[in-house]
Write an enzyme that holds these catalytic residues in place. Sequence first.
Site, PDB file in Angstrom:
ATOM      1  N   ASN A  48     -11.499  24.635  12.053  1.00 48.33           N
ATOM      2  CA  ASN A  48     -10.130  25.053  11.749  1.00 48.33           C
ATOM      3  C   ASN A  48     -10.139  26.362  10.959  1.00 48.33           C
ATOM      4  O   ASN A  48     -11.013  26.580  10.121  1.00 48.33           O
ATOM      5  CB  ASN A  48      -9.353  23.956  11.017  1.00 48.33           C
ATOM      6  CG  ASN A  48     -10.062  23.407   9.790  1.00 48.33           C
ATOM      7  OD1 ASN A  48     -11.278  23.311   9.758  1.00 48.33           O
ATOM      8  ND2 ASN A  48      -9.291  23.040   8.785  1.00 48.33           N
ATOM      9  N   GLU A  50      -7.395  28.522   8.840  1.00 44.41           N
ATOM     10  CA  GLU A  50      -6.039  28.554   8.289  1.00 44.41           C
ATOM     11  C   GLU A  50      -5.598  29.985   8.004  1.00 44.41           C
ATOM     12  O   GLU A  50      -6.367  30.936   8.131  1.00 44.41           O
ATOM     13  CB  GLU A  50      -5.987  27.693   7.015  1.00 44.41           C
ATOM     14  CG  GLU A  50      -6.256  26.229   7.319  1.00 44.41           C
ATOM     15  CD  GLU A  50      -6.198  25.332   6.096  1.00 44.41           C
ATOM     16  OE1 GLU A  50      -6.165  24.113   6.282  1.00 44.41           O
ATOM     17  OE2 GLU A  50      -6.190  25.857   4.957  1.00 44.41           O
ATOM     18  N   ASN A  51      -4.333  30.098   7.609  1.00 45.86           N
ATOM     19  CA  ASN A  51      -3.748  31.404   7.366  1.00 45.86           C
ATOM     20  C   ASN A  51      -2.721  31.270   6.252  1.00 45.86           C
ATOM     21  O   ASN A  51      -2.056  30.226   6.143  1.00 45.86           O
ATOM     22  CB  ASN A  51      -3.057  31.891   8.663  1.00 45.86           C
ATOM     23  CG  ASN A  51      -2.710  33.350   8.614  1.00 45.86           C
ATOM     24  OD1 ASN A  51      -1.785  33.755   7.903  1.00 45.86           O
ATOM     25  ND2 ASN A  51      -3.435  34.156   9.359  1.00 45.86           N
ATOM     26  N   ALA A  52      -2.553  32.327   5.451  1.00 46.26           N
ATOM     27  CA  ALA A  52      -1.553  32.320   4.385  1.00 46.26           C
ATOM     28  C   ALA A  52      -0.158  32.082   4.961  1.00 46.26           C
ATOM     29  O   ALA A  52       0.703  31.492   4.311  1.00 46.26           O
ATOM     30  CB  ALA A  52      -1.591  33.632   3.614  1.00 46.26           C
ATOM     31  N   TYR A  54       1.147  29.727   7.095  1.00 46.59           N
ATOM     32  CA  TYR A  54       0.558  28.469   7.547  1.00 46.59           C
ATOM     33  C   TYR A  54       0.600  28.223   9.061  1.00 46.59           C
ATOM     34  O   TYR A  54      -0.394  27.794   9.626  1.00 46.59           O
ATOM     35  CB  TYR A  54       1.205  27.277   6.822  1.00 46.59           C
ATOM     36  CG  TYR A  54       0.857  27.158   5.353  1.00 46.59           C
ATOM     37  CD1 TYR A  54       0.103  28.122   4.685  1.00 46.59           C
ATOM     38  CD2 TYR A  54       1.293  26.067   4.620  1.00 46.59           C
ATOM     39  CE1 TYR A  54      -0.202  28.006   3.341  1.00 46.59           C
ATOM     40  CE2 TYR A  54       0.989  25.939   3.264  1.00 46.59           C
ATOM     41  CZ  TYR A  54       0.245  26.915   2.632  1.00 46.59           C
ATOM     42  OH  TYR A  54      -0.056  26.779   1.306  1.00 46.59           O
ATOM     43  N   CYS A  59      -6.403  24.826  14.850  1.00 45.14           N
ATOM     44  CA  CYS A  59      -7.259  23.658  14.652  1.00 45.14           C
ATOM     45  C   CYS A  59      -8.647  23.893  15.253  1.00 45.14           C
ATOM     46  O   CYS A  59      -8.842  24.756  16.122  1.00 45.14           O
ATOM     47  CB  CYS A  59      -6.649  22.443  15.341  1.00 45.14           C
ATOM     48  SG  CYS A  59      -5.009  21.985  14.800  1.00 45.14           S
ATOM     49  N   GLU A  61     -10.332  21.965  17.313  1.00 44.98           N
ATOM     50  CA  GLU A  61     -10.437  21.641  18.740  1.00 44.98           C
ATOM     51  C   GLU A  61      -9.952  22.805  19.596  1.00 44.98           C
ATOM     52  O   GLU A  61     -10.555  23.140  20.618  1.00 44.98           O
ATOM     53  CB  GLU A  61      -9.601  20.399  19.079  1.00 44.98           C
ATOM     54  CG  GLU A  61      -9.959  19.152  18.278  1.00 44.98           C
ATOM     55  CD  GLU A  61      -9.105  18.997  17.024  1.00 44.98           C
ATOM     56  OE1 GLU A  61      -8.972  19.973  16.248  1.00 44.98           O
ATOM     57  OE2 GLU A  61      -8.576  17.886  16.821  1.00 44.98           O
ATOM     58  N   CYS A  92      -4.641  16.382  16.708  1.00 45.84           N
ATOM     59  CA  CYS A  92      -3.186  16.479  16.586  1.00 45.84           C
ATOM     60  C   CYS A  92      -2.549  16.640  17.963  1.00 45.84           C
ATOM     61  O   CYS A  92      -3.227  16.870  18.969  1.00 45.84           O
ATOM     62  CB  CYS A  92      -2.807  17.637  15.670  1.00 45.84           C
ATOM     63  SG  CYS A  92      -2.852  19.266  16.449  1.00 45.84           S
ATOM     64  N   CYS A  95      -3.266  19.928  19.894  1.00 49.05           N
ATOM     65  CA  CYS A  95      -4.609  19.956  20.473  1.00 49.05           C
ATOM     66  C   CYS A  95      -4.714  19.046  21.694  1.00 49.05           C
ATOM     67  O   CYS A  95      -5.361  19.389  22.678  1.00 49.05           O
ATOM     68  CB  CYS A  95      -5.650  19.566  19.428  1.00 49.05           C
ATOM     69  SG  CYS A  95      -5.908  20.881  18.215  1.00 49.05           S
TER      70      CYS A  95
END
Length: 138
Positions: A48, A50-52, A54, A59, A61, A92, A95
């Site tokens: 995964n 992430e990013n500021a 969101y 993910c 997968e 999720c 995915c």
Amino acid sequence: MRPPTKEEFDQLREKTLAARESAYCPYSKFRVGACLLTTSGSFITGANVENASYPAGICAERTALVKAITEGHKDFVCIAVATDINPAASPCGICRQTMREFCDVGMPVYMFTPDGKSEVMKLDELLPRSFGPDDLPK
Ligand SMILES: [Zn+2]
């Protein structure tokens, strides 16, 4: 469709658990690793990111799937996901739908605990009555 061999499964478990190390998750602290096994025997890992902002995160997968597709892989034996929680987490919804685009609905999805125990479900068990490429008009 064929299941992974014992040797492939052992490698799949090792690579999926190790893929967690590549996670970029400063916000959730929730590391996820994934690994796709192709029919030609390649293992494509993802984590995964992430990013500021969101929603811009991706993910593990989907990272693995995007890597695989853009590297020319089209046929998959299985996919696996691992987190740091027990019982094992499952993919999720986004995915699951992304898998549906590129994978057979009978494909096994392995879910590993941190100590390497696994559960497995087929994609169509995780995403029943799914909508996929074949459902669009030709
Ligand atoms: Zn996901």
